[in-house]
Design a protein around this motif. Structure first.
Motif, PDB file in Angstrom:
ATOM      1  N   ILE A   1       0.700  -1.169  -0.156  1.00 41.75           N
ATOM      2  CA  ILE A   1      -0.045  -0.149  -0.020  1.00 41.75           C
ATOM      3  C   ILE A   1       0.850   1.146   0.189  1.00 41.75           C
ATOM      4  CG2 ILE A   1      -1.750   1.191   1.176  1.00 41.75           C
ATOM      5  CD1 ILE A   1      -2.794  -1.499   2.299  1.00 41.75           C
ATOM      6  N   GLY A   2       0.677   2.072  -1.138  1.00 41.55           N
ATOM      7  CA  GLY A   2       1.626   3.026  -1.296  1.00 41.55           C
ATOM      8  C   GLY A   2       2.573   2.792  -2.506  1.00 41.55           C
ATOM      9  N   CYS A   3       2.520   3.739  -3.356  1.00 41.12           N
ATOM     10  CA  CYS A   3       3.238   3.282  -4.577  1.00 41.12           C
ATOM     11  C   CYS A   3       4.288   4.546  -5.100  1.00 41.12           C
ATOM     12  CB  CYS A   3       2.437   2.760  -6.103  1.00 41.12           C
ATOM     13  SG  CYS A   3       1.380   1.387  -5.475  1.00 41.12           S
TER      14      CYS A   3
ATOM     15  N   ALA B   1      -9.048  -0.033   1.569  1.00 39.47           N
ATOM     16  CA  ALA B   1     -10.081  -0.767   2.294  1.00 39.47           C
ATOM     17  C   ALA B   1     -10.545  -2.040   1.589  1.00 39.47           C
ATOM     18  CB  ALA B   1     -11.170  -0.052   2.459  1.00 39.47           C
ATOM     19  N   GLU B   2     -10.266  -1.908   0.377  1.00 37.71           N
ATOM     20  CA  GLU B   2     -10.802  -3.053  -0.780  1.00 37.71           C
ATOM     21  C   GLU B   2      -9.890  -4.419  -0.046  1.00 37.71           C
ATOM     22  OE1 GLU B   2     -10.356  -2.541  -4.693  1.00 37.71           O
ATOM     23  OE2 GLU B   2     -11.917  -0.991  -4.817  1.00 37.71           O
ATOM     24  N   LEU B   3      -8.516  -3.856   0.045  1.00 37.84           N
ATOM     25  CA  LEU B   3      -7.566  -5.079   0.220  1.00 37.84           C
ATOM     26  C   LEU B   3      -7.871  -5.454   1.554  1.00 37.84           C
ATOM     27  CD1 LEU B   3      -4.337  -3.182  -1.319  1.00 37.84           C
ATOM     28  CD2 LEU B   3      -5.803  -4.697  -2.249  1.00 37.84           C
ATOM     29  N   PHE B   4      -7.983  -4.792   2.527  1.00 36.02           N
ATOM     30  CA  PHE B   4      -8.393  -4.986   3.931  1.00 36.02           C
ATOM     31  C   PHE B   4      -9.488  -6.046   3.978  1.00 36.02           C
ATOM     32  CE2 PHE B   4      -6.446  -0.848   5.211  1.00 36.02           C
ATOM     33  CZ  PHE B   4      -5.106  -1.324   5.125  1.00 36.02           C
TER      34      PHE B   4
ATOM     35  N   VAL C   1      -0.761   5.522  10.810  1.00 34.06           N
ATOM     36  CA  VAL C   1      -1.670   5.000  11.807  1.00 34.06           C
ATOM     37  C   VAL C   1      -2.967   4.470  11.581  1.00 34.06           C
ATOM     38  CG1 VAL C   1      -2.621   7.343  12.565  1.00 34.06           C
ATOM     39  CG2 VAL C   1      -2.808   5.599  14.183  1.00 34.06           C
ATOM     40  N   ASP C   2      -3.575   5.176  10.699  1.00 37.88           N
ATOM     41  CA  ASP C   2      -4.818   4.656  10.444  1.00 37.88           C
ATOM     42  C   ASP C   2      -5.050   3.425   9.368  1.00 37.88           C
ATOM     43  OD1 ASP C   2      -6.284   6.756  11.656  1.00 37.88           O
ATOM     44  OD2 ASP C   2      -6.439   7.861   9.904  1.00 37.88           O
ATOM     45  N   LEU C   3      -3.877   3.278   8.712  1.00 36.07           N
ATOM     46  CA  LEU C   3      -3.731   2.032   7.678  1.00 36.07           C
ATOM     47  C   LEU C   3      -3.492   1.133   8.562  1.00 36.07           C
ATOM     48  CD1 LEU C   3      -2.122   3.842   4.673  1.00 36.07           C
ATOM     49  CD2 LEU C   3      -4.421   2.705   4.692  1.00 36.07           C
ATOM     50  N   VAL C   4      -2.464   1.124   9.614  1.00 38.72           N
ATOM     51  CA  VAL C   4      -1.890  -0.190  10.370  1.00 38.72           C
ATOM     52  C   VAL C   4      -3.172  -0.619  11.134  1.00 38.72           C
ATOM     53  CG1 VAL C   4      -0.514  -0.700  12.248  1.00 38.72           C
ATOM     54  CG2 VAL C   4       0.462   0.554  10.411  1.00 38.72           C
ATOM     55  N   ILE C   5      -3.915   0.518  11.963  1.00 43.33           N
ATOM     56  CA  ILE C   5      -5.061   0.086  12.707  1.00 43.33           C
ATOM     57  C   ILE C   5      -6.100  -0.584  11.833  1.00 43.33           C
ATOM     58  CG2 ILE C   5      -6.967   0.882  14.046  1.00 43.33           C
ATOM     59  CD1 ILE C   5      -5.166   3.007  15.057  1.00 43.33           C
ATOM     60  N   ALA C   6      -6.567  -0.056  10.572  1.00 42.24           N
ATOM     61  CA  ALA C   6      -7.679  -0.762   9.729  1.00 42.24           C
ATOM     62  C   ALA C   6      -7.057  -2.291   9.366  1.00 42.24           C
ATOM     63  CB  ALA C   6      -7.659   0.244   8.545  1.00 42.24           C
TER      64      ALA C   6
ATOM     65  N   LYS D   1      -5.316  -8.569   9.183  1.00 43.92           N
ATOM     66  CA  LYS D   1      -4.113  -8.934   8.468  1.00 43.92           C
ATOM     67  C   LYS D   1      -2.677  -8.445   9.045  1.00 43.92           C
ATOM     68  CE  LYS D   1      -7.152  -8.464   4.953  1.00 43.92           C
ATOM     69  NZ  LYS D   1      -7.525 -10.056   4.542  1.00 43.92           N
ATOM     70  N   HIS D   2      -1.754  -9.372   8.703  1.00 47.27           N
ATOM     71  CA  HIS D   2      -0.440  -9.146   9.455  1.00 47.27           C
ATOM     72  C   HIS D   2      -0.023  -7.906   8.545  1.00 47.27           C
ATOM     73  CE1 HIS D   2      -0.715 -13.070  10.769  1.00 47.27           C
ATOM     74  NE2 HIS D   2      -1.077 -13.557   9.730  1.00 47.27           N
ATOM     75  N   VAL D   3       0.984  -7.062   9.358  1.00 47.11           N
ATOM     76  CA  VAL D   3       1.301  -5.906   8.769  1.00 47.11           C
ATOM     77  C   VAL D   3       2.734  -5.696   9.133  1.00 47.11           C
ATOM     78  CG1 VAL D   3       0.362  -4.504  10.917  1.00 47.11           C
ATOM     79  CG2 VAL D   3       0.442  -3.228   8.822  1.00 47.11           C
ATOM     80  N   VAL D   4       3.445  -5.012   8.155  1.00 43.75           N
ATOM     81  CA  VAL D   4       4.869  -4.419   8.209  1.00 43.75           C
ATOM     82  C   VAL D   4       4.670  -2.958   7.845  1.00 43.75           C
ATOM     83  CG1 VAL D   4       5.691  -5.283   5.992  1.00 43.75           C
ATOM     84  CG2 VAL D   4       7.220  -4.594   7.888  1.00 43.75           C
ATOM     85  N   CYS D   5       5.180  -1.932   8.600  1.00 45.49           N
ATOM     86  CA  CYS D   5       4.712  -0.509   8.437  1.00 45.49           C
ATOM     87  C   CYS D   5       6.284   0.153   8.273  1.00 45.49           C
ATOM     88  CB  CYS D   5       4.338   0.045   9.519  1.00 45.49           C
ATOM     89  SG  CYS D   5       3.901   1.967   9.146  1.00 45.49           S
ATOM     90  N   GLU D   6       6.649   0.721   7.199  1.00 51.37           N
ATOM     91  CA  GLU D   6       7.750   1.665   7.132  1.00 51.37           C
ATOM     92  C   GLU D   6       7.871   2.314   8.069  1.00 51.37           C
ATOM     93  OE1 GLU D   6      10.424   2.013   5.609  1.00 51.37           O
ATOM     94  OE2 GLU D   6      10.433   0.579   3.942  1.00 51.37           O
ATOM     95  N   LYS D   7       9.024   3.062   8.206  1.00 49.10           N
ATOM     96  CA  LYS D   7       9.596   4.183   9.209  1.00 49.10           C
ATOM     97  C   LYS D   7       9.226   5.200   8.848  1.00 49.10           C
ATOM     98  CE  LYS D   7      12.782   5.993   6.850  1.00 49.10           C
ATOM     99  NZ  LYS D   7      12.545   7.196   6.372  1.00 49.10           N
ATOM    100  N   CYS D   8       8.896   6.345   9.386  1.00 47.99           N
ATOM    101  CA  CYS D   8       8.741   6.347  10.701  1.00 47.99           C
ATOM    102  C   CYS D   8       7.249   5.946  11.341  1.00 47.99           C
ATOM    103  CB  CYS D   8       8.837   7.770  11.629  1.00 47.99           C
ATOM    104  SG  CYS D   8       8.660   7.883  13.244  1.00 47.99           S
TER     105      CYS D   8
END
Ligand SMILES: NC(=O)c1ccc[n+]([C@@H]2O[C@H](COP(=O)([O-])OP(=O)(O)OC[C@H]3O[C@@H](n4cnc5c(N)ncnc54)[C@H](O)[C@@H]3O)[C@@H](O)[C@H]2O)c1
Length: 346
Positions: A9-11, A58-61, A79-84, A90-97
């Motif tokens: 998510i994010g290109c 949200a379609e992917l979630f 924050v909103d994407l990780v929480i959603a 879904k398992h999630v890995v988030c870029e810094k920060c």
């Protein structure tokens, strides 16, 4: 073992690194990419042969086919994407920060704690490079004696054009800061991780400046800070994005029995009271200073992304914690956000 089906998510700038890591990872299958700007999502889907793209995360979630997501968007959106993602299972890995403010970080951690069944991780790819791991082992083995000071230094160049290109950069609300939270964060993380972490009951003290990007950014291009460490030593941070150096980082660890410094992932200073220890440490650091796999991303990303993505996928398959948990990554994010707290206008 079933492949873990993933979406990115994010290109933008970092997305191709994640895409290529998943495509090279045996345990993963990249099934979709997403960006609110359709053209960006379409372009990366075509370029990397990703089966589908969307403009709506949200379609992917909501899609039961997808097991995990990489969040590669701007800081304030994390924050909103990780929480959603977590709420959708879904398992999630988030870029810094991880977050652009302390309340955002707290909200994210609360969601992570509410979903212990899911793997959540924060990207700190430099924790996967050989020389950093060796340095951590050297410090943990006590070879430096009692640790006195640890230093993370970054001199880099970010032009006015760089800050103006994307509206989210250089603003408290969206980037959350600049030189510390975006570039120096990697070396602050390594300094903290190698030294055994920040003290939990004491706050950092700092000064920040905008010395060379006035009227361009509202945040910091130059900063210096002292961070109390859990073991009693002092962590020192010095960073600027107003340098003529394109990218120049140094990590230093000074103890009662020795000092070790690495610059741009190569040993710089190895001096010990005991010459035998000095020779052994110098060899260990020289042996581990091999070039990393730099196939994906920019050279200063350091080549650690593939190992971190492989670990994230393996953690999901093996139902274990990843090497860098999201809460672990949040401890570095918290130090940076605490440094900024007295200076923020929003
Ligand atoms: N680990 C590293 O070495 C490294 C390197 C570069 C960037 N990063 C991090 O990666 C993240 C992204 O940075 P970048 O430079 O790629 O930014 P970028 O601005 O180039 O790309 C971000 C993209 O996210 C999209 N986006 C925003 N909100 C979205 C949403 N809700 N759903 C889908 N797409 C959305 C934007 O349209 C944009 O295309 C940041 O957190 C940055 O700090 C990490």
């Amino acid at each position: 073992m079933n492949k873990v089906k993933v979406a990115v998510i994010g290109c933008g700038v970092i997305a191709p690194t994640h895409i290529q890591c998943y495509q090279a990872c045996e345990g993963a299958e990249l099934v979709a990419v997403c960006d609110i700007v359709e053209e960006r999502a379409r372009k990366l889907a075509e370029q990397y042969n990703v089966p589908r793209f969307t403009t709506v995360a949200a379609e992917l979630f909501a899609d039961p086919e997808i097991d995990a997501v990489s969040i590669c968007t701007e800081h304030y959106t994390h924050v909103d994407l990780v929480i959603a993602a977590l709420k959708a299972g879904k398992h999630v890995v988030c870029e810094k920060c991880l977050a652009a403010s302390l309340p955002e970080l707290d909200a994210m951690i609360a969601a992570v704690k509410a979903h212990p069944e899911l793997v959540s991780s924060g990207i700190f790819q430099h924790r996967f490079t050989a020389i950093n791991r060796e340095l951590k082992a050297i410090v943990e083995e006590g070879l430096l004696g009692r640790l006195l000071t640890s230093r993370a230094q970054l001199y880099c160049e970010r032009t006015n054009e760089y800050y103006l290109k994307d509206a989210w950069r250089g603003k408290w609300k969206s980037e959350g800061g600049s030189i510390l939270i975006n570039q120096a964060i990697h070396f602050i993380d390594q300094m903290l991780w190698i030294s055994g972490g920040p003290a939990v009951d004491q706050k950092p003290v700092a000064m920040i400046r905008n010395l060379n990007h006035e009227g361009i950014i509202e945040t910091d291009d130059t900063a210096a800070a002292v961070v109390p460490l859990a073991n009693g030593a002092l962590g020192v941070i010095e960073a600027t994005s107003a340098s003529f150096h394109i990218w120049h980082n140094t990590l230093s660890f000074e103890g009662t029995m020795g000092i070790v410094e690495i610059r741009d992932d190569k040993p710089l200073t190895v001096e010990f009271k005991d010459p035998e220890v000095q020779a052994a440490v110098a060899k260990r650091l020289a042996d581990s200073a091999k070039p990393e796999n730099l196939d994906f991303g920019k050279e200063y990303y350091g080549g650690g992304h593939p190992a971190q993505i492989n670990d994230f996928i393996a953690a999901i398959q093996e139902k274990r914690a990843p090497y860098v948990t999201l809460e672990d990554a949040a401890s570095t994010a918290r130090v940076i956000l605490e440094i900024y707290a007295p200076f923020r206008k929003v």
